[in-house]
Design a protein around this motif. Sequence first.
Motif, mmCIF file in Angstrom:
data_model
loop_
_atom_site.group_PDB
_atom_site.id
_atom_site.type_symbol
_atom_site.label_atom_id
_atom_site.label_comp_id
_atom_site.label_asym_id
_atom_site.label_seq_id
_atom_site.Cartn_x
_atom_site.Cartn_y
_atom_site.Cartn_z
ATOM 1 N N ASP A 1 0.832 -1.210 0.000
ATOM 2 C CA ASP A 1 0.000 0.000 0.000
ATOM 3 C C ASP A 1 0.867 1.261 0.000
ATOM 4 O OD1 ASP A 1 -2.651 1.308 0.206
ATOM 5 O OD2 ASP A 1 -1.940 1.909 2.193
ATOM 6 N N ALA A 2 1.916 1.255 0.794
ATOM 7 C CA ALA A 2 2.823 2.410 0.838
ATOM 8 C C ALA A 2 3.496 2.621 -0.515
ATOM 9 C CB ALA A 2 3.869 2.213 1.933
ATOM 10 N N LEU A 3 3.955 1.534 -1.126
ATOM 11 C CA LEU A 3 4.564 1.643 -2.458
ATOM 12 C C LEU A 3 3.559 2.166 -3.475
ATOM 13 C CD1 LEU A 3 6.577 -1.697 -2.605
ATOM 14 C CD2 LEU A 3 7.530 0.620 -2.620
ATOM 15 N N SER A 4 2.345 1.678 -3.390
ATOM 16 C CA SER A 4 1.305 2.106 -4.316
ATOM 17 C C SER A 4 1.018 3.603 -4.181
ATOM 18 C CB SER A 4 0.023 1.298 -4.067
ATOM 19 O OG SER A 4 -1.014 1.739 -4.900
ATOM 20 N N LYS A 5 0.829 4.053 -2.952
ATOM 21 C CA LYS A 5 0.505 5.467 -2.717
ATOM 22 C C LYS A 5 1.665 6.387 -3.093
ATOM 23 C CE LYS A 5 -3.073 4.662 0.645
ATOM 24 N NZ LYS A 5 -3.409 4.490 2.046
ATOM 25 N N TRP A 6 2.881 6.010 -2.730
ATOM 26 C CA TRP A 6 4.032 6.867 -3.024
ATOM 27 C C TRP A 6 4.313 6.898 -4.524
ATOM 28 C CZ3 TRP A 6 6.030 10.811 -0.899
ATOM 29 C CH2 TRP A 6 7.280 11.279 -1.262
ATOM 30 N N SER A 7 4.238 5.730 -5.190
ATOM 31 C CA SER A 7 4.494 5.714 -6.630
ATOM 32 C C SER A 7 3.416 6.482 -7.384
ATOM 33 C CB SER A 7 4.627 4.288 -7.157
ATOM 34 O OG SER A 7 3.434 3.559 -7.009
#
Length: 73
Positions: free
Chosen positions: A30-36
């Motif tokens: 989720d963090a990777l998704s939001k940041w990317s």
Amino acid sequence: MAQRKDNIAFVKALMTHSKYGALAQLFVIDALSKWSDKISSVEPRAVDSPMISGEAWVGVAKEIKDKIDARVS
């Protein structure tokens, strides 16, 4: 002094050694998704730094976003 893990070992440890079990994996994805998602939509010049080209940073964000989007669709 303990030797630092390389980035792959560090991320693997984040995702596999948590008192919250598989929830840690969801958090990391989720963090990777939001940041990317956030970085892929900015002007590359806005994220230029002495160490990393803004164009490369936005490019890798788009690549990761595309891979995550493909996985969840």
